[in-house]
Design a protein around this motif. Structure first.
Motif, PDB file in Angstrom:
ATOM      1  N   LYS A 148       0.811  -1.219   0.000  1.00  0.00           N
ATOM      2  CA  LYS A 148       0.000   0.000   0.000  1.00  0.00           C
ATOM      3  C   LYS A 148       0.845   1.270   0.000  1.00  0.00           C
ATOM      4  N   THR A 149       1.720   1.390   0.980  1.00  0.00           N
ATOM      5  CA  THR A 149       2.465   2.629   1.156  1.00  0.00           C
ATOM      6  C   THR A 149       3.375   2.896  -0.047  1.00  0.00           C
ATOM      7  N   THR A 150       4.012   1.848  -0.532  1.00  0.00           N
ATOM      8  CA  THR A 150       4.882   1.996  -1.706  1.00  0.00           C
ATOM      9  C   THR A 150       4.061   2.361  -2.946  1.00  0.00           C
ATOM     10  N   GLY A 167      -2.515   7.752   7.207  1.00  0.00           N
ATOM     11  CA  GLY A 167      -3.583   7.121   7.982  1.00  0.00           C
ATOM     12  C   GLY A 167      -3.200   5.812   8.645  1.00  0.00           C
ATOM     13  N   ASP A 168      -1.979   5.347   8.465  1.00  0.00           N
ATOM     14  CA  ASP A 168      -1.533   4.186   9.249  1.00  0.00           C
ATOM     15  C   ASP A 168      -0.846   4.726  10.498  1.00  0.00           C
ATOM     16  N   THR A 169      -1.601   4.810  11.551  1.00  0.00           N
ATOM     17  CA  THR A 169      -1.045   5.316  12.813  1.00  0.00           C
ATOM     18  C   THR A 169      -0.707   4.144  13.732  1.00  0.00           C
ATOM     19  N   PHE A 170      -0.836   2.936  13.214  1.00  0.00           N
ATOM     20  CA  PHE A 170      -0.658   1.748  14.046  1.00  0.00           C
ATOM     21  C   PHE A 170       0.720   1.096  13.907  1.00  0.00           C
ATOM     22  N   ARG A 171       1.088   0.742  12.676  1.00  0.00           N
ATOM     23  CA  ARG A 171       2.308  -0.059  12.510  1.00  0.00           C
ATOM     24  C   ARG A 171       3.559   0.737  12.856  1.00  0.00           C
ATOM     25  N   ALA A 172       4.541   0.047  13.402  1.00  0.00           N
ATOM     26  CA  ALA A 172       5.802   0.678  13.784  1.00  0.00           C
ATOM     27  C   ALA A 172       6.414   1.432  12.609  1.00  0.00           C
ATOM     28  N   GLU A 221       6.647   7.370   9.511  1.00  0.00           N
ATOM     29  CA  GLU A 221       7.987   7.741   9.043  1.00  0.00           C
ATOM     30  C   GLU A 221       8.203   7.267   7.607  1.00  0.00           C
ATOM     31  N   GLN A 222       7.739   6.060   7.326  1.00  0.00           N
ATOM     32  CA  GLN A 222       7.908   5.505   5.981  1.00  0.00           C
ATOM     33  C   GLN A 222       7.240   6.392   4.931  1.00  0.00           C
ATOM     34  N   LEU A 223       5.993   6.776   5.189  1.00  0.00           N
ATOM     35  CA  LEU A 223       5.294   7.618   4.212  1.00  0.00           C
ATOM     36  C   LEU A 223       5.922   9.016   4.161  1.00  0.00           C
ATOM     37  N   ILE A 247      -4.822   8.821   0.776  1.00  0.00           N
ATOM     38  CA  ILE A 247      -4.835   8.467   2.191  1.00  0.00           C
ATOM     39  C   ILE A 247      -4.406   7.017   2.400  1.00  0.00           C
ATOM     40  N   ASP A 248      -3.338   6.855   3.163  1.00  0.00           N
ATOM     41  CA  ASP A 248      -2.801   5.526   3.495  1.00  0.00           C
ATOM     42  C   ASP A 248      -3.609   4.965   4.666  1.00  0.00           C
ATOM     43  N   THR A 249      -3.731   3.672   4.736  1.00  0.00           N
ATOM     44  CA  THR A 249      -4.371   3.049   5.906  1.00  0.00           C
ATOM     45  C   THR A 249      -3.494   1.893   6.384  1.00  0.00           C
TER      46      THR A 249
HETATM   47 MG   LIG Z   1       1.923   0.723   4.807  1.00  0.00          MG
END
Ligand SMILES: [Mg+2]
Ligand SMILES: Nc1nc2c(ncn2[C@@H]2O[C@H](COP(=O)(O)OP(=O)(O)OP(=O)(O)O)[C@@H](O)[C@H]2O)c(=O)[nH]1
Ligand SMILES: Nc1nc2c(ncn2[C@@H]2O[C@H](COP(=O)(O)OP(=O)(O)OP(=O)(O)O)[C@@H](O)[C@H]2O)c(=O)[nH]1
Ligand SMILES: [Mg+2]
Lengths: 305, 299
Positions: B103-105, B126-131, B135-137, B178-180
């Motif tokens: 997704k993010t890529t 919108g991914d506030t969960f994964r470690a 930062e990645q986005l 929007i990323d999730t």
């Molecule tokens: Mg992602």
């Protein structure tokens, strides 16, 4: 979403109850159903073919038992054969050396980094001191991800943001681990395609250079037919000695595991069953066989019989 | 950079030997198609169509591919399309999918694509969960020079989506993506969360610009290495988030992504883009003919 194999097989073996032996003719329909079910579970085509050949030979001439529905007897054979192929289990890691190195590898997004954290947590519970090593210098924020996970678990994370060479990073990390008295070093390598020669060469160099005691392939539980090709290539390059299958907390049947086991022959060590760092379990072939068959509780059925 | 790893006998060679289209040959076609992850039903259909047309005859390789193209086109019933752009105002795109699918890529790739077209883009992390997902986005936003709206780790993703949507309208952006967080379709509370994000995006759009409806596109990212579980993914995510199209990521490997074929058929979801690597330019619009050609490429 899936028809119950068990119900379908009942139909296929209806006329057989209490009558003589299983023959190729009276099993044909049932065999076809099992074959289709395995393909739908993502077991690789060639592995399915070989499996069906074996199971046919095994079942031929088998006396239909009076106590069981013939369909149950047949699926019991299939189930047992799957269990045999998925096993044997090897719980626990041999960590006999002063410093033991575990290298995680696999395709992009399989779950390597998360599994590194889960493994570290498991070791901590066993009073073993692990160190996590950020050897993925490729994916954006991969180092940050490992640091966040390390913090959650409460373990040391080695990283070197200025270094562009993962081989050097791993080498330095092992030296640091020795100095810090860590017993296990877990290398989080970057995701890569098995056909990416340059990146596979890099992995081989790490393998030669730091000589990990364990090389684990991390495989996404939702993987399809490609599992044989990629796992085969990783095994050829690195001589794996363990497999971890992730994301089995969903509804995937995980048939790729049979393919991976078939081409590598190495034991399946753990399964990942969630995103949280506690979500790592030892592998049990019994449950997995039923799952691949789309058959929750075959084991229970046979214990009763 | 890549080696072609021939594990199976190449179909081209089989056809060169001048073999007749008989049961054994049709079984080879079936096996080849199964190896693409298209599933038993689609593989049977391609095999049977070839059987009907060519049984007891000798075929050229191109006849086989031609027949398969026809069958796949018939099953998928889709052309080649970009996202649904808003008629006026910013186009809001929401991106969903299982963990690690890409997704993010893929979002980075969309940013690159639309930036190249001269559009301005804002991202919602919108991914506030994964470690370190934020930062990645953020790394991608900085590299590609796009505005990004972030919330704290653990904060409500719907609120990030709301703010990003607002920013898109208020700052006159052309595109908002929007990323999730990745999630499995079986996690019902997380799937409900996607529905909530979707509704809040609509509410935000309506608030800033009355009469607007958003998101305009909900892209489901599928990992091309996925097998039949992708069908369950398409079902779950479509129901929860009203998906409008598919991004088939990681097609640069040996996996063929054939499961997109039954998905397209069952859920009417067109494949819009394919991912071909980890860099932002490794992305292309989906094309059925190229896709089917690759199904027959035995590497
Ligand atoms: Mg992602
Ligand atoms: N549901 C579920 N998600 C998992 C599991 N293991 C990992 N994940 C998720 O899968 C996604 C990818 O995990 P990572 O650990 O980043 O995978 P990776 O192999 O390190 O990825 P790359 O470094 O990009 O190749 C993340 O969203 C993880 O939270 C699991 O067992 N179950
Ligand atoms: N080879 C290849 N790798 C890809 C492609 N798309 C994404 N990846 C890689 O796959 C891994 C996971 O990608 P992400 O974009 O982080 O996936 P995600 O769906 O956002 O993951 P979560 O947020 O953890 O659920 C990363 O290592 C990416 O570089 C592609 O088209 N080809
Ligand atoms: Mg990683």
């Amino acid at each position: 979403m899936f028809d119950s194999l068990q119900d379908n097989l009942k139909g296929a073996f209806k006329t057989l109850r209490g009558k003589g032996k299983l023959t190729e003719a009276n099993m044909r329909e049932g065999l076809k159903m099992v074959e289709q079910s395995l393909l739908e579970a993502d077991v690789s085509y060639d592995v399915v073919k070989e499996f069906m050949h074996g199971i046919t030979k095994e079942a031929l001439g088998e006396k239909v038992m009076l106590a069981l529905e013939p369909s149950e007897q047949f699926i019991g054979l299939v189930n047992q054969e799957l269990i045999n192929l998925l096993g044997p289990v090897e719980d626990g890691l041999n960590l006999s050396k002063d410093i033991n190195i575990i290298m995680m590898c696999g395709l992009q997004g399989a779950g390597k980094t998360t599994t590194c954290g889960k493994l570290a947590k498991l070791l901590m519970r066993q009073k073993v001191k692990p160190m996590l090593v950020a050897a993925d210098l490729q994916r954006p924020a991969a180092i940050d991800q490992l640091h966040v996970i390390g913090e959650q678990v409460g373990v040391e994370v080695y990283s070197d943001r200025d270094n562009k060479d993962p081989v050097q990073v791993c080498r330095d990390a092992v030296a640091k681990a020795k100095a810090d008295g860590c017993q296990v070093v877990i290398l989080d390598t970057a995701g890569r395609l098995a056909i990416d020669e340059e990146l596979m060469e890099q992995l081989k160099t790490i393998d030669r250079d730091v000589q990990p005691d364990h090389v684990f392939l991390v495989v996404d539980g939702m993987t399809g037919q490609d599992a044989v090709r990629s796992a085969g290539a990783f095994h050829e390059a690195l001589e794996l000695n363990g497999v971890v299958m992730t994301k089995l907390d969903g509804d995937t049947r995980g048939g790729a595991l049979l393919s991976v086991k078939h081409v590598t022959g190495v034991p399946i060590r753990f399964i990942g069953v969630g995103e949280h760092l506690d979500d790592l379990e030892f592998f049990r072939p019994e449950g997995m066989a039923g799952r691949i068959l789309g058959q929750g509780d075959v084991v229970g059925l046979f214990e009763e019989a | 950079k890549k080696t072609v790893n021939v594990l199976n006998t190449d179909l081209r060679d089989i056809v060169k030997e001048g073999r007749l289209v008989d049961d054994a040959f049709l079984e080879e076609i079936f096996a080849l198609m199964i190896r693409t992850d298209m599933g038993v039903a689609s593989a049977s259909k391609i095999r049977d169509d070839i059987g009907k047309k060519f049984r007891a005859r000798k075929v050229e390789f191109s006849d086989l591919v031609g027949s398969a193209k026809e069958t796949v086109r018939e099953i998928m019933q889709q052309g080649s399309a970009d996202v649904n752009f808003a008629e006026s105002g910013p186009t809001i795109i929401m991106v969903v999918g299982v963990n690690g699918a890409g997704k993010t890529t893929s979002i980075a790739k969309l940013v690159y694509r639309y930036k190249e077209m001269g559009k301005s883009v804002v991202l919602g992390a919108g991914d506030t969960f994964r470690a370190a997902a934020v930062e990645q986005l953020t790394v991608w936003a900085n590299r590609l020079n796009a505005e990004i709206i972030t919330g704290k780790s653990g904060s409500d993703p719907a609120s990030v989506a709301w703010q990003a949507t607002e920013a898109a309208y208020n700052n006159d952006h052309d595109i908002c993506i929007i990323d999730t967080a990745g999630r499995l379709q079986t996690q019902s509370n997380l799937m409900d969360e996607l529905g909530r994000i979707n509704r809040l995006i609509n509410k935000a759009a309506n608030k800033v610009s009355e009469g607007s409806t958003a998101p305009h596109e909900v892209l489901l990212v599928l990992d091309a290495t996925a097998g039949q579980n992708a069908l369950s993914q398409a079902k779950g995510f479509s129901e929860a988030a009203n998906c409008t199209g598919i991004v088939l990521a990681k097609l640069d490997g040996t996996a063929k992504g054939g499961v997109a074929i039954p998905i397209c058929q069952e859920f009417g979801l067109p494949v819009k883009f394919i991912g071909l690597g980890e860099t932002p330019d490794a992305f292309a619009k989906f094309d059925v003919d190229t896709f089917v050609d690759a199904l027959f490429d035995e590497n």
